[in-house]
Design a protein around this motif. Structure first.
Motif, PDB file in Angstrom:
ATOM      1  N   PRO A 135       0.822  -1.219   0.000  1.00  0.00           N
ATOM      2  CA  PRO A 135       0.000   0.000   0.000  1.00  0.00           C
ATOM      3  C   PRO A 135       0.856   1.269   0.000  1.00  0.00           C
ATOM      4  O   PRO A 135       1.853   1.351   0.703  1.00  0.00           O
ATOM      5  N   GLY A 158      -6.467  -1.419  -6.729  1.00  0.00           N
ATOM      6  CA  GLY A 158      -7.016  -0.389  -5.850  1.00  0.00           C
ATOM      7  C   GLY A 158      -6.454   0.993  -6.097  1.00  0.00           C
ATOM      8  O   GLY A 158      -6.324   1.789  -5.159  1.00  0.00           O
ATOM      9  N   TRP A 194      -2.598   3.492  -3.964  1.00  0.00           N
ATOM     10  CA  TRP A 194      -3.012   2.179  -4.425  1.00  0.00           C
ATOM     11  C   TRP A 194      -2.785   1.163  -3.318  1.00  0.00           C
ATOM     12  O   TRP A 194      -2.012   1.381  -2.388  1.00  0.00           O
ATOM     13  N   GLN A 195      -3.500   0.053  -3.418  1.00  0.00           N
ATOM     14  CA  GLN A 195      -3.497  -0.932  -2.341  1.00  0.00           C
ATOM     15  C   GLN A 195      -2.353  -1.930  -2.468  1.00  0.00           C
ATOM     16  O   GLN A 195      -1.741  -2.310  -1.480  1.00  0.00           O
ATOM     17  N   SER A 196      -2.055  -2.376  -3.677  1.00  0.00           N
ATOM     18  CA  SER A 196      -1.000  -3.366  -3.842  1.00  0.00           C
ATOM     19  C   SER A 196      -0.398  -3.243  -5.237  1.00  0.00           C
ATOM     20  O   SER A 196      -1.019  -2.719  -6.156  1.00  0.00           O
ATOM     21  N   THR A 221      -5.787   1.005   3.975  1.00  0.00           N
ATOM     22  CA  THR A 221      -6.911   0.148   3.646  1.00  0.00           C
ATOM     23  C   THR A 221      -7.883   0.765   2.649  1.00  0.00           C
ATOM     24  O   THR A 221      -8.791   0.106   2.192  1.00  0.00           O
TER      25      THR A 221
END
Length: 222
Positions: A135, A158, A194-196, A221
């Protein structure tokens, strides 16, 4: 705490200087940037093929970590491996001298970043590059119309932004596409997260926009 890497490419002034408590590592001929920044590195590493006698004499007291000229890794790659091993808690890696006249060197400095997954800012004369493995969250300050590009080095999940002309929320960005290229600021501030996945944000420094700060949070998150 930030870690600063001084590489042997052309100098481009960063938006701020190393602070007390930061770690500064010179990489071969990148030691010449130390005087411009007003710092004395705590370590000097590389194969020393781009360091002259005058530089060696001036910084003779700085501890060295020497590698052979004939090797499979670039000096920058060896420096990033050293940081990953000895300073994994670093907030960001700030890199001076990552670009210059040798295109293969400049590309290699970006190409190896996903291997280490260290949040990294690279300052060049024509652009600032920001790498992170999510993240991740980046804040950008500039003016309306300043260009911002996002590239997926691995699949990014994400992806979201605010303050950009083309908005995103929960976007999946795949590698080897330019879907995230040439976006632009709507006002003086924007945010990207972004998440990943491993992503690279590029802000041209020819415009007024400058990548200003980086926040990487393992509890991200949103």
């Amino acid at each position: 705490m930030d870690v600063w890497l001084l590489l042997a490419g052309e100098f481009a002034p960063p938006p701020h200087l190393p602070q007390a408590g930061d770690v500064v590592v010179a990489v071969d001929g990148g030691m010449r940037h130390a005087a411009v920044l007003g710092v004395v590195p705590s370590l000097w590493l590389g194969d020393f093929d781009s360091s002259d006698a005058a530089l060696a004499a001036r910084y003779a007291a700085v501890p060295r970590l020497a590698f052979p000229v004939n090797k499979d890794e670039t000096d920058a790659e060896l420096a990033l491996a050293h940081i990953a091993q000895h300073h994994p808690q670093a907030r960001t890696v700030q890199i001076i001298g990552a670009a210059g006249g040798e295109a293969d060197h400049a590309f290699a400095n970006l190409w190896v970043l996903p291997r280490f997954a260290l949040p990294t800012l690279l300052y060049g004369r024509t652009a600032t590059y920001a790498f992170a493995h999510g993240p991740a969250a980046w804040e950008i300050h500039g003016q309306a119309g300043d260009k911002v590009s996002i590239f997926a080095l691995t699949a990014i999940h994400g992806l979201a932004n605010s303050g950009l002309r083309w908005a995103a929320e929960g976007l999946h960005l795949t590698p080897f596409r330019a879907h995230g290229a040439r976006n632009e600021l709507c006002a003086a501030r924007a945010a990207i997260r972004w998440q990943s996945g491993a992503g690279l944000v590029i802000v041209p420094t020819a415009a007024s926009g400058t990548l200003h700060s980086c926040i990487i949070s393992p509890s991200f998150t949103q």
